[in-house]
Design a protein around this motif. Sequence first.
Motif, short mmCIF file in Angstrom:
data_model
loop_
_atom_site.label_atom_id
_atom_site.label_comp_id
_atom_site.label_asym_id
_atom_site.label_seq_id
_atom_site.Cartn_x
_atom_site.Cartn_y
_atom_site.Cartn_z
N ILE A 146 11.00 10.05 -6.43
CA ILE A 146 10.51 11.07 -7.36
C ILE A 146 10.51 10.43 -8.75
CG2 ILE A 146 10.78 13.44 -8.19
CD1 ILE A 146 12.43 14.04 -5.70
N PRO A 147 9.50 9.62 -9.06
CA PRO A 147 9.53 8.80 -10.28
C PRO A 147 9.33 9.62 -11.54
CG PRO A 147 7.41 8.58 -9.19
CD PRO A 147 8.27 9.39 -8.28
N GLN A 148 9.95 9.14 -12.61
CA GLN A 148 9.88 9.83 -13.90
C GLN A 148 9.05 9.05 -14.92
OE1 GLN A 148 11.49 12.94 -13.96
NE2 GLN A 148 11.70 12.36 -11.81
N ASN A 149 8.70 7.81 -14.61
CA ASN A 149 7.95 6.99 -15.56
C ASN A 149 7.26 5.85 -14.84
OD1 ASN A 149 9.89 4.65 -15.46
ND2 ASN A 149 11.27 6.20 -16.32
N GLY A 150 6.44 5.11 -15.58
CA GLY A 150 5.66 4.05 -14.99
C GLY A 150 6.48 2.91 -14.42
N GLY A 291 -0.12 9.62 -14.54
CA GLY A 291 -0.21 10.76 -13.63
C GLY A 291 -0.83 10.35 -12.31
N LYS A 292 -1.32 11.35 -11.57
CA LYS A 292 -1.94 11.11 -10.27
C LYS A 292 -3.43 11.39 -10.33
CE LYS A 292 1.61 11.87 -6.75
NZ LYS A 292 2.01 12.74 -5.61
N ARG A 293 -4.17 10.67 -9.49
CA ARG A 293 -5.60 10.92 -9.31
C ARG A 293 -5.95 10.83 -7.83
NH1 ARG A 293 -9.39 7.11 -12.68
NH2 ARG A 293 -10.93 8.44 -11.62
N GLU A 294 -7.03 11.47 -7.46
CA GLU A 294 -7.59 11.32 -6.12
C GLU A 294 -8.70 10.27 -6.22
OE1 GLU A 294 -8.81 15.13 -4.70
OE2 GLU A 294 -6.78 15.98 -4.79
N ILE A 295 -8.50 9.13 -5.55
CA ILE A 295 -9.36 7.97 -5.72
C ILE A 295 -9.79 7.44 -4.35
CG2 ILE A 295 -9.40 5.56 -6.53
CD1 ILE A 295 -9.42 7.39 -8.83
N TYR A 296 -11.02 6.91 -4.29
CA TYR A 296 -11.45 6.18 -3.11
C TYR A 296 -10.84 4.77 -3.17
CZ TYR A 296 -14.83 9.94 -2.48
OH TYR A 296 -15.41 11.18 -2.31
N VAL A 297 -9.98 4.49 -2.21
CA VAL A 297 -9.23 3.24 -2.21
C VAL A 297 -9.33 2.58 -0.84
CG1 VAL A 297 -7.55 3.80 -4.03
CG2 VAL A 297 -7.16 4.60 -1.68
N PRO A 298 -9.14 1.24 -0.76
CA PRO A 298 -9.12 0.59 0.55
C PRO A 298 -7.94 1.07 1.37
CG PRO A 298 -8.50 -0.95 -1.21
CD PRO A 298 -8.98 0.29 -1.87
N TYR A 299 -8.19 1.38 2.65
CA TYR A 299 -7.14 1.98 3.48
C TYR A 299 -7.51 1.78 4.95
CZ TYR A 299 -2.98 4.97 2.90
OH TYR A 299 -1.69 5.44 2.80
N ASN A 300 -6.49 1.63 5.80
CA ASN A 300 -6.71 1.52 7.25
C ASN A 300 -7.76 0.45 7.56
OD1 ASN A 300 -4.82 3.52 8.15
ND2 ASN A 300 -6.24 5.09 7.39
N ALA A 301 -7.53 -0.75 7.08
CA ALA A 301 -8.51 -1.83 7.15
C ALA A 301 -8.45 -2.58 8.48
CB ALA A 301 -8.28 -2.80 5.99
N TYR A 302 -8.49 -1.84 9.57
CA TYR A 302 -8.36 -2.46 10.89
C TYR A 302 -9.57 -3.32 11.25
CZ TYR A 302 -4.20 0.33 11.54
OH TYR A 302 -2.95 0.87 11.39
N TRP A 333 -0.74 7.19 -7.75
CA TRP A 333 -0.15 7.16 -9.09
C TRP A 333 -0.91 6.14 -9.92
CZ3 TRP A 333 3.61 10.57 -10.40
CH2 TRP A 333 4.36 11.17 -9.39
N VAL A 334 -1.20 6.48 -11.16
CA VAL A 334 -1.90 5.57 -12.06
C VAL A 334 -0.92 5.12 -13.14
CG1 VAL A 334 -3.87 5.21 -13.59
CG2 VAL A 334 -4.07 6.76 -11.63
N VAL A 335 -0.74 3.81 -13.25
CA VAL A 335 0.18 3.24 -14.24
C VAL A 335 -0.60 2.26 -15.11
CG1 VAL A 335 2.27 1.88 -14.60
CG2 VAL A 335 2.14 3.47 -12.67
N GLU A 336 -0.44 2.39 -16.42
CA GLU A 336 -1.09 1.48 -17.37
C GLU A 336 -0.04 0.60 -18.03
OE1 GLU A 336 -4.55 2.08 -20.56
OE2 GLU A 336 -2.64 2.95 -21.22
N ALA A 337 -0.31 -0.69 -18.08
CA ALA A 337 0.58 -1.65 -18.73
C ALA A 337 -0.12 -2.24 -19.95
CB ALA A 337 0.96 -2.76 -17.76
N LYS A 338 0.54 -2.20 -21.10
CA LYS A 338 0.00 -2.79 -22.33
C LYS A 338 0.94 -3.88 -22.81
CE LYS A 338 -2.62 1.25 -23.91
NZ LYS A 338 -2.81 2.24 -25.00
#
Length: 439
Positions: A146-150, A291-302, A333-338
């Motif tokens: 249950i993360p609280q930060n990036g 935060g969170k987003r619903e994204i098309y991502v690579p998955y189940n690459a059988y 989860w979307v995390v930005e690093a600067k």
Amino acid sequence: MVCGGLAQARVSEVEAAKLGKELTPVGAERAGNAEGTIPAWTGGLTEPPKGWQPGEREIDPFPGDRPLFTITKDNYEQYRDHLTDGHIAMMETYGDDYFLPVYQTRRTAAFPEHVYEKFKQNALTAELLDNGNGVRNTIMTSPFPIPQNGLEVMWNHTLRYRGEQLLFRAAHATPTVGGEFTPILKEYSYYFAYAEPGAELQDIDNKIFYLKTETISPPQLAGTLTLVHETLDQVRSPRLAWRYESGSRRLRRSPNLAYETDLPDSSSLRSVDQKDLYNGAPNQYDWELKGKREIYVPYNAYELHSDEHSAEDVIRAGHINQELTRYELHRVWVVEAKLRTGISHIYHRRVYYVDEDSWQILATEEYDEDGNLWRVSEAHNISYYSEPVFWTTLEMTYDLKARRYYVDGLDYDQAPYDFDPGFRSREFTASAARRAARR
């Protein structure tokens, strides 16, 4: 949320009690989305499909699935809310040749029951060390379900469960602009000290895992051996690495195998800290949880994993063969690093898309000092059967400037992953590596 300098507090008993209920045991939202395009998690893929036998390569558990639709440069605007900037840039760069075939979403990620138990224990005890350069009071798997930060999200990726040991052979390649390539085949031996049954954090000497690689081919590189001791707090105790090359016939320390250093044999298309999409100390960046987003991502690459294909089937000019890929709509989860002031790194901003069901980074974007998108990375994953883990079968980094890429995981004529090779930790010492060097 930006992580400050103080250790982060563990979650309360009330919050931790949500794990296994409204949250999955790893901390994802159990329910599907309102539109029904993301289903509820019902336990993941816990049994191999009929027809698979232990010792065989994983077969597709969904052979009847067909793409629901395909996203191209001509229609991506209608899907923009569910696309990464990196995928949009790939379509704009490569035109009709690059597309995303989108399939039914299947939440297959699953782990052993004893790992689920550790998730809940970690939630109650795990803390970031000051400045986030390490963790304490955690073991075996991701510390912060249950993360609280990036930073907590990134540590969840770094410390996610990948089994206890692993032996396999796979090749990587850096195709030319025209698509020609010479694969470099290596043997990988992993010993995950952090996941060893019964281990406690104080017992593993600040180690996450030990990794030994040996180059098998081409002949001019054969015999090259690398040994890595991956440490938990890499600021206090940096990663230890040694490299043996047949020409010198000596095992030498590799003090710079970290951060922006070119990944060996990558044609300068990837930095060391891009292996596994991100690894190493997080101290060069400020991390923000977007935060969170619903994204098309690579998955189940059988299909990409299938031994019915060869490296020649997969590799194309500019990018891999997208006909063999599978994308699904998942919550990430979307995390930005600067980059921190005064720090030098080739990437000044980085964006990570982290699967809520497995804590695996699925896609990234890397930006140059002028704010331009430079590189785009992907991890194509499957659920393995002999050991219930969700992990990559193929990962790559695309360089939009060079129009070239690095691809790793080409193992089509190799034996399946062995998650029980019977290693001992003493096999991963520098003296053992020196004895193992045969050239």
